[in-house]
Design a protein around this motif. Sequence first.
Motif, PDB file in Angstrom:
ATOM      1  N   SER A 146       0.860  -1.171   0.000  1.00  0.00           N
ATOM      2  CA  SER A 146       0.000   0.000   0.000  1.00  0.00           C
ATOM      3  C   SER A 146       0.908   1.236   0.000  1.00  0.00           C
ATOM      4  CB  SER A 146      -0.916  -0.016   1.230  1.00  0.00           C
ATOM      5  OG  SER A 146      -0.166   0.100   2.410  1.00  0.00           O
ATOM      6  N   PRO A 147       0.382   2.410  -0.263  1.00  0.00           N
ATOM      7  CA  PRO A 147       1.240   3.600  -0.333  1.00  0.00           C
ATOM      8  C   PRO A 147       1.992   3.895   0.969  1.00  0.00           C
ATOM      9  CG  PRO A 147      -0.907   4.057  -1.263  1.00  0.00           C
ATOM     10  CD  PRO A 147      -0.988   2.696  -0.650  1.00  0.00           C
ATOM     11  N   ARG A 148       1.416   3.569   2.110  1.00  0.00           N
ATOM     12  CA  ARG A 148       2.054   3.913   3.383  1.00  0.00           C
ATOM     13  C   ARG A 148       2.945   2.805   3.933  1.00  0.00           C
ATOM     14  NH1 ARG A 148      -2.667   7.058   6.700  1.00  0.00           N
ATOM     15  NH2 ARG A 148      -2.989   8.667   5.132  1.00  0.00           N
ATOM     16  N   LYS A 149       2.486   1.539   3.873  1.00  0.00           N
ATOM     17  CA  LYS A 149       3.278   0.459   4.462  1.00  0.00           C
ATOM     18  C   LYS A 149       2.927  -0.873   3.802  1.00  0.00           C
ATOM     19  CE  LYS A 149      -0.008  -0.174   8.198  1.00  0.00           C
ATOM     20  NZ  LYS A 149      -0.206  -0.288   9.625  1.00  0.00           N
ATOM     21  N   GLN A 150       3.721  -1.873   4.139  1.00  0.00           N
ATOM     22  CA  GLN A 150       3.489  -3.226   3.631  1.00  0.00           C
ATOM     23  C   GLN A 150       2.644  -3.990   4.642  1.00  0.00           C
ATOM     24  OE1 GLN A 150       7.307  -4.929   3.125  1.00  0.00           O
ATOM     25  NE2 GLN A 150       7.952  -3.474   1.584  1.00  0.00           N
ATOM     26  N   LYS A 151       1.618  -4.670   4.173  1.00  0.00           N
ATOM     27  CA  LYS A 151       0.754  -5.438   5.058  1.00  0.00           C
ATOM     28  C   LYS A 151       0.914  -6.923   4.744  1.00  0.00           C
ATOM     29  CE  LYS A 151      -2.745  -1.851   5.312  1.00  0.00           C
ATOM     30  NZ  LYS A 151      -4.139  -1.513   5.093  1.00  0.00           N
ATOM     31  N   PRO A 152       1.225  -7.749   5.755  1.00  0.00           N
ATOM     32  CA  PRO A 152       1.340  -9.188   5.489  1.00  0.00           C
ATOM     33  C   PRO A 152      -0.046  -9.816   5.306  1.00  0.00           C
ATOM     34  CG  PRO A 152       1.769  -8.742   7.790  1.00  0.00           C
ATOM     35  CD  PRO A 152       1.595  -7.413   7.119  1.00  0.00           C
ATOM     36  N   ILE A 153      -0.205 -10.533   4.239  1.00  0.00           N
ATOM     37  CA  ILE A 153      -1.443 -11.237   3.907  1.00  0.00           C
ATOM     38  C   ILE A 153      -1.076 -12.704   3.682  1.00  0.00           C
ATOM     39  CG2 ILE A 153      -3.324 -11.412   2.227  1.00  0.00           C
ATOM     40  CD1 ILE A 153      -3.493  -8.882   3.844  1.00  0.00           C
ATOM     41  N   TYR A 154      -1.967 -13.600   4.042  1.00  0.00           N
ATOM     42  CA  TYR A 154      -1.704 -15.033   3.922  1.00  0.00           C
ATOM     43  C   TYR A 154      -2.658 -15.664   2.921  1.00  0.00           C
ATOM     44  CZ  TYR A 154       1.004 -14.434   8.171  1.00  0.00           C
ATOM     45  OH  TYR A 154       1.928 -14.035   9.094  1.00  0.00           O
ATOM     46  N   LYS A 155      -2.221 -16.774   2.346  1.00  0.00           N
ATOM     47  CA  LYS A 155      -3.096 -17.583   1.518  1.00  0.00           C
ATOM     48  C   LYS A 155      -2.940 -19.039   1.954  1.00  0.00           C
ATOM     49  CE  LYS A 155       0.129 -17.810  -2.341  1.00  0.00           C
ATOM     50  NZ  LYS A 155       0.306 -17.530  -3.759  1.00  0.00           N
ATOM     51  N   VAL A 156      -4.043 -19.772   1.927  1.00  0.00           N
ATOM     52  CA  VAL A 156      -4.044 -21.170   2.337  1.00  0.00           C
ATOM     53  C   VAL A 156      -3.845 -22.030   1.094  1.00  0.00           C
ATOM     54  CG1 VAL A 156      -5.370 -23.003   3.436  1.00  0.00           C
ATOM     55  CG2 VAL A 156      -5.540 -20.670   4.289  1.00  0.00           C
ATOM     56  N   VAL A 157      -2.838 -22.891   1.135  1.00  0.00           N
ATOM     57  CA  VAL A 157      -2.448 -23.701  -0.012  1.00  0.00           C
ATOM     58  C   VAL A 157      -2.530 -25.178   0.359  1.00  0.00           C
ATOM     59  CG1 VAL A 157      -0.568 -24.239  -1.600  1.00  0.00           C
ATOM     60  CG2 VAL A 157      -0.888 -21.907  -0.820  1.00  0.00           C
ATOM     61  N   ARG A 198      -6.076 -12.197   6.600  1.00  0.00           N
ATOM     62  CA  ARG A 198      -5.246 -11.546   7.594  1.00  0.00           C
ATOM     63  C   ARG A 198      -4.825 -12.549   8.664  1.00  0.00           C
ATOM     64  NH1 ARG A 198      -5.050  -5.821   7.337  1.00  0.00           N
ATOM     65  NH2 ARG A 198      -3.425  -6.341   8.817  1.00  0.00           N
ATOM     66  N   ARG A 199      -3.770 -12.222   9.392  1.00  0.00           N
ATOM     67  CA  ARG A 199      -3.241 -13.096  10.438  1.00  0.00           C
ATOM     68  C   ARG A 199      -4.271 -13.324  11.550  1.00  0.00           C
ATOM     69  NH1 ARG A 199       0.304 -12.771  15.201  1.00  0.00           N
ATOM     70  NH2 ARG A 199       1.725 -14.556  15.066  1.00  0.00           N
ATOM     71  N   SER A 200      -5.020 -12.296  11.915  1.00  0.00           N
ATOM     72  CA  SER A 200      -6.023 -12.426  12.968  1.00  0.00           C
ATOM     73  C   SER A 200      -7.116 -13.428  12.580  1.00  0.00           C
ATOM     74  CB  SER A 200      -6.639 -11.066  13.285  1.00  0.00           C
ATOM     75  OG  SER A 200      -7.248 -10.521  12.125  1.00  0.00           O
ATOM     76  N   GLN A 201      -7.500 -13.439  11.308  1.00  0.00           N
ATOM     77  CA  GLN A 201      -8.512 -14.386  10.843  1.00  0.00           C
ATOM     78  C   GLN A 201      -7.984 -15.825  10.898  1.00  0.00           C
ATOM     79  OE1 GLN A 201     -11.649 -13.654  10.188  1.00  0.00           O
ATOM     80  NE2 GLN A 201     -12.138 -15.773   9.728  1.00  0.00           N
ATOM     81  N   LEU A 202      -6.723 -16.021  10.539  1.00  0.00           N
ATOM     82  CA  LEU A 202      -6.130 -17.352  10.630  1.00  0.00           C
ATOM     83  C   LEU A 202      -6.089 -17.845  12.069  1.00  0.00           C
ATOM     84  CD1 LEU A 202      -3.149 -17.120   8.125  1.00  0.00           C
ATOM     85  CD2 LEU A 202      -5.169 -18.533   7.901  1.00  0.00           C
ATOM     86  N   LEU A 203      -5.736 -16.962  12.999  1.00  0.00           N
ATOM     87  CA  LEU A 203      -5.695 -17.349  14.409  1.00  0.00           C
ATOM     88  C   LEU A 203      -7.081 -17.688  14.940  1.00  0.00           C
ATOM     89  CD1 LEU A 203      -3.078 -14.781  15.729  1.00  0.00           C
ATOM     90  CD2 LEU A 203      -2.763 -17.236  15.396  1.00  0.00           C
ATOM     91  N   LYS A 204      -8.108 -16.974  14.493  1.00  0.00           N
ATOM     92  CA  LYS A 204      -9.484 -17.278  14.908  1.00  0.00           C
ATOM     93  C   LYS A 204      -9.933 -18.642  14.412  1.00  0.00           C
ATOM     94  CE  LYS A 204     -11.224 -12.568  15.211  1.00  0.00           C
ATOM     95  NZ  LYS A 204     -12.125 -11.582  14.611  1.00  0.00           N
ATOM     96  N   GLU A 205      -9.440 -19.033  13.233  1.00  0.00           N
ATOM     97  CA  GLU A 205      -9.814 -20.328  12.664  1.00  0.00           C
ATOM     98  C   GLU A 205      -8.980 -21.478  13.204  1.00  0.00           C
ATOM     99  OE1 GLU A 205      -9.675 -19.978   8.424  1.00  0.00           O
ATOM    100  OE2 GLU A 205     -11.256 -18.449   8.393  1.00  0.00           O
ATOM    101  N   GLY A 206      -7.998 -21.191  14.068  1.00  0.00           N
ATOM    102  CA  GLY A 206      -7.228 -22.235  14.708  1.00  0.00           C
ATOM    103  C   GLY A 206      -5.904 -22.595  14.058  1.00  0.00           C
ATOM    104  N   TRP A 207      -5.395 -21.746  13.193  1.00  0.00           N
ATOM    105  CA  TRP A 207      -4.094 -21.974  12.574  1.00  0.00           C
ATOM    106  C   TRP A 207      -3.002 -21.589  13.554  1.00  0.00           C
ATOM    107  CZ3 TRP A 207      -3.073 -24.014   7.804  1.00  0.00           C
ATOM    108  CH2 TRP A 207      -4.162 -24.203   6.968  1.00  0.00           C
ATOM    109  N   PHE A 208      -1.906 -22.320  13.534  1.00  0.00           N
ATOM    110  CA  PHE A 208      -0.740 -22.007  14.350  1.00  0.00           C
ATOM    111  C   PHE A 208       0.282 -21.323  13.455  1.00  0.00           C
ATOM    112  CE2 PHE A 208       3.477 -23.201  15.947  1.00  0.00           C
ATOM    113  CZ  PHE A 208       3.403 -22.640  17.200  1.00  0.00           C
ATOM    114  N   ILE A 209       0.687 -20.108  13.809  1.00  0.00           N
ATOM    115  CA  ILE A 209       1.601 -19.332  12.983  1.00  0.00           C
ATOM    116  C   ILE A 209       2.918 -19.180  13.732  1.00  0.00           C
ATOM    117  CG2 ILE A 209       1.972 -17.118  11.843  1.00  0.00           C
ATOM    118  CD1 ILE A 209      -1.063 -16.858  11.682  1.00  0.00           C
ATOM    119  N   GLU A 210       4.015 -19.596  13.095  1.00  0.00           N
ATOM    120  CA  GLU A 210       5.326 -19.524  13.721  1.00  0.00           C
ATOM    121  C   GLU A 210       5.964 -18.155  13.555  1.00  0.00           C
ATOM    122  OE1 GLU A 210       7.725 -22.692  12.260  1.00  0.00           O
ATOM    123  OE2 GLU A 210       6.434 -24.224  13.111  1.00  0.00           O
ATOM    124  N   GLN A 211       5.801 -17.503  12.412  1.00  0.00           N
ATOM    125  CA  GLN A 211       6.468 -16.230  12.151  1.00  0.00           C
ATOM    126  C   GLN A 211       5.471 -15.112  12.084  1.00  0.00           C
ATOM    127  OE1 GLN A 211       8.779 -16.726   8.625  1.00  0.00           O
ATOM    128  NE2 GLN A 211      10.200 -18.104   9.614  1.00  0.00           N
TER     129      GLN A 211
END
Length: 67
Positions: free
Chosen positions: A22-33, A54-67
């Motif tokens: 985006s013009p102001r900053k980089q936003k991390p987005i995830y995709k499920v593969v 988004r990372r918050s949505q993945l955490l709500k669905e029960g994904w474990f994120i290491e980084q």
Amino acid sequence: MCRIFGHRNYEEVFAERTIRYSPRKQKPIYKVVRELRCDRCGEAHREELRSGIRRSQLLKEGWFIEQ
């Protein structure tokens, strides 16, 4: 083809990190593969199940994120 010759396919589902610029900053987005990989011949088939999550949505669905 691999099933005919006795090869075994393994299914792996994971979240892959991408960056949305985006013009102001980089936003991390995830995709499920989902990846089907043959352990004998190494052939792989990738399928994108969901994208733009988004990372918050993945955490709500029960994904474990290491980084």
